[in-house]
Design a protein around this motif. Structure first.
Motif, PDB file in Angstrom:
ATOM      1  N   GLU A   1       4.702  -5.165 -11.299  1.00  0.00           N
ATOM      2  CA  GLU A   1       4.666  -3.869 -11.974  1.00  0.00           C
ATOM      3  C   GLU A   1       3.232  -3.363 -12.149  1.00  0.00           C
ATOM      4  OE1 GLU A   1       8.762  -4.255 -14.642  1.00  0.00           O
ATOM      5  OE2 GLU A   1       6.831  -4.826 -15.522  1.00  0.00           O
ATOM      6  N   LYS A   2       2.283  -4.287 -12.228  1.00  0.00           N
ATOM      7  CA  LYS A   2       0.886  -3.916 -12.472  1.00  0.00           C
ATOM      8  C   LYS A   2       0.077  -3.744 -11.197  1.00  0.00           C
ATOM      9  CE  LYS A   2       1.065  -6.837 -16.614  1.00  0.00           C
ATOM     10  NZ  LYS A   2       0.568  -8.125 -17.177  1.00  0.00           N
ATOM     11  N   LEU A   3       0.567  -4.249 -10.059  1.00  0.00           N
ATOM     12  CA  LEU A   3      -0.219  -4.199  -8.827  1.00  0.00           C
ATOM     13  C   LEU A   3      -0.404  -2.756  -8.350  1.00  0.00           C
ATOM     14  CD1 LEU A   3       1.263  -7.146  -6.707  1.00  0.00           C
ATOM     15  CD2 LEU A   3      -0.826  -7.145  -8.074  1.00  0.00           C
ATOM     16  N   PRO A   4      -1.557  -2.434  -7.764  1.00  0.00           N
ATOM     17  CA  PRO A   4      -1.751  -1.097  -7.188  1.00  0.00           C
ATOM     18  C   PRO A   4      -0.810  -0.884  -6.012  1.00  0.00           C
ATOM     19  CG  PRO A   4      -3.585  -2.555  -6.632  1.00  0.00           C
ATOM     20  CD  PRO A   4      -2.755  -3.280  -7.635  1.00  0.00           C
ATOM     21  N   LYS A   5      -0.293   0.327  -5.880  1.00  0.00           N
ATOM     22  CA  LYS A   5       0.683   0.660  -4.845  1.00  0.00           C
ATOM     23  C   LYS A   5       0.355   2.027  -4.248  1.00  0.00           C
ATOM     24  CE  LYS A   5       4.080  -1.463  -7.964  1.00  0.00           C
ATOM     25  NZ  LYS A   5       3.136  -1.570  -9.095  1.00  0.00           N
ATOM     26  N   TRP A   6       1.033   2.363  -3.176  1.00  0.00           N
ATOM     27  CA  TRP A   6       0.909   3.670  -2.519  1.00  0.00           C
ATOM     28  C   TRP A   6       2.321   4.201  -2.298  1.00  0.00           C
ATOM     29  CZ3 TRP A   6       2.511   5.355   2.409  1.00  0.00           C
ATOM     30  CH2 TRP A   6       1.980   6.579   2.824  1.00  0.00           C
TER      31      TRP A   6
END
Length: 440
Positions: free
Chosen positions: A108-113
């Motif tokens: 949930e905290k990881l950076p995403k695109w």
């Protein structure tokens, strides 16, 4: 040639026939023992604070070298492996839920695109930027699959997994003019890849299926993938033959290749995981009996025949670790642009084949153990049966394929059942059912 094809097929024993053999209970016990060792990799090499699994671990000259980064596929394989371990009684449900909860909290905290995950993260939860900022269609597909199975297996986690899956928007990777996905997107460059994932019988079809199930792309995308490349593309390994048919208003060339008198639809490289890895979650064997399921069986038969032709003591050709690094291997004739073969065999290929050739897999597992490839965490990643060189490495990807394959075999397709019990998994099932490859 037809007679040769018949003889090869007759060497294989159906799963039903093998189940009547007194050895099948012993085989199940052996498989569960292998799974217990294999899952130990995920227990020992997953960061306890983040729940992210190391990409690979190598053992050489008494030294342990752990690759402390991970990928969406590795995370998906960890999820599938943990569900598999719980289903086989290796860990308790309480432990499985706790382990996965840690992972989900990190995700949930990881950076995403666009909700999609970058291709490389450090296992401490930071983005691995020194390898670029790539968004991979195929890797996100396996990640989505792991989340979907997890949400169905553990309803207490379903809300978290559903939010993550629904946020994963595959539409920006889709080229509606071609009806195919791009390979991915370079966030740091602001560029889509120049290539498309055009071939149907390769592992990206899992992401295609999921994107259709989510409604991110139209269902006719399924029919716009090449079963074989067009016959006029004469650079390919064989010139395919077969009929042109129509599905849902889309014209499809149902071409095939032939090897040893047997018709089959090729993968790109001719490796086992391209063809059979999607069957870990997709009910290709059950629903695609005249298409993907049949073709999976043919690829197993022909991999075994290819090894026999070469005089190898074991079979199973697929990309794997080598003593020097990593490379692609295959039963070369089974690919459109076939990967090399130098005698390198990898264990995960045998386990992917379990449900199509259980008796042969039983014998091959024994042969691999006799080649001294069985260690603390199950099978080392590869052995060259010509030179005897062993890659004393374990890869999260390959360990995950082994875990899910064993669970599906001894628990009657449990991983596939969970996937198809979801709306995303069940919605496109008609696509699997209606097709007929021209390989009958």
């Amino acid at each position: 040639m037809v007679v040769v094809g018949f003889l090869i097929s007759s060497l294989l024993v159906s799963p039903a026939a093998f189940a009547k053999d007194n050895r099948h209970k012993e085989f199940d016990r052996q498989l569960e023992s292998i799974a217990k060792k294999t899952y130990r990799y995920f227990e020992d090499f997953t960061d306890p604070a983040t729940g992210l699994t190391f990409d690979a671990v190598r053992f050489q000259d008494g030294e342990k070298n752990a690759a402390k980064h991970t990928s969406p596929t590795n995370i998906g394989m960890y999820l599938l492996s943990t569900v598999s371990a719980e289903q086989m009684g290796i860990i308790s449900k309480k432990d499985a839920v706790a382990k996965i909860q840690t992972t989900l909290n990190t995700l949930e905290k990881l950076p995403k695109w666009n909700g999609l995950f970058y291709n490389w993260y450090n296992t401490d939860g930071s983005l691995k930027t020194d390898w670029g900022q790539f968004i991979s269609q195929v890797d996100n597909g396996w990640f989505s699959a792991g989340l979907i199975v997890t949400g169905e297996a553990y309803q207490e986690l379903a809300d978290q997994t559903s939010v993550l899956v629904e946020a994963m928007n595959y539409t920006p990777l889709y080229d509606p003019n071609v009806g195919q996905f791009r390979g991915g997107y370079y966030v740091d460059r602001g560029e889509l890849t120049g290539h498309h994932y055009g071939m149907f019988y390769t592992e990206p079809r899992v992401a295609s299926y999921i994107a259709i199930g989510k409604g991110d792309v139209p269902s006719d995308h399924w029919w716009k993938l090449y079963r074989t490349l067009p016959a006029e593309w004469d650079w390919q390994a064989q010139i395919p033959t077969g009929p042109t048919v129509e599905y849902d208003g889309v014209t499809v060339f149902e071409g095939h290749y032939q090897y040893k008198g047997i018709n089959y639809v090729p993968s790109w490289g001719g490796s086992m995981f391209e063809g059979l890895m999607p069957g870990l979650v997709l009910k290709e064997k059950e629903l695609g009996a005249k298409a993907l399921g049949l073709n999976n069986k043919r690829h197993v038969e022909l991999q075994i025949a290819y090894a026999k032709e070469k005089g190898y003591p074991a079979w199973g050709f697929s990309p794997a670790a080598t003593p020097e690094g990593y490379s692609e291997f295959a039963a070369t004739p089974l690919g459109t642009s076939g990967y090399k073969n130098d005698g390198t065999v990898t264990a995960h290929a045998t386990f992917l084949a379990l449900e199509y050739a259980p008796k042969e897999a039983y014998k091959n597992i024994k042969a691999l153990k006799e080649l001294d490839t069985y260690g603390k965490y199950g099978f080392y990643d590869s052995v060259n049966v010509v030179t005897g060189d062993i890659a004393k490495a374990y890869l999260a990807l390959d360990q995950g394929m082994i875990m899910a394959s064993i669970a599906n075999y001894v628990q009657d397709g449990v991983i596939r059942d969970y996937f198809h019990s979801s709306e995303i998994g069940s919605k496109p099932e008609e696509l699997l059912k209606k097709e007929e490859f021209s390989i009958q």
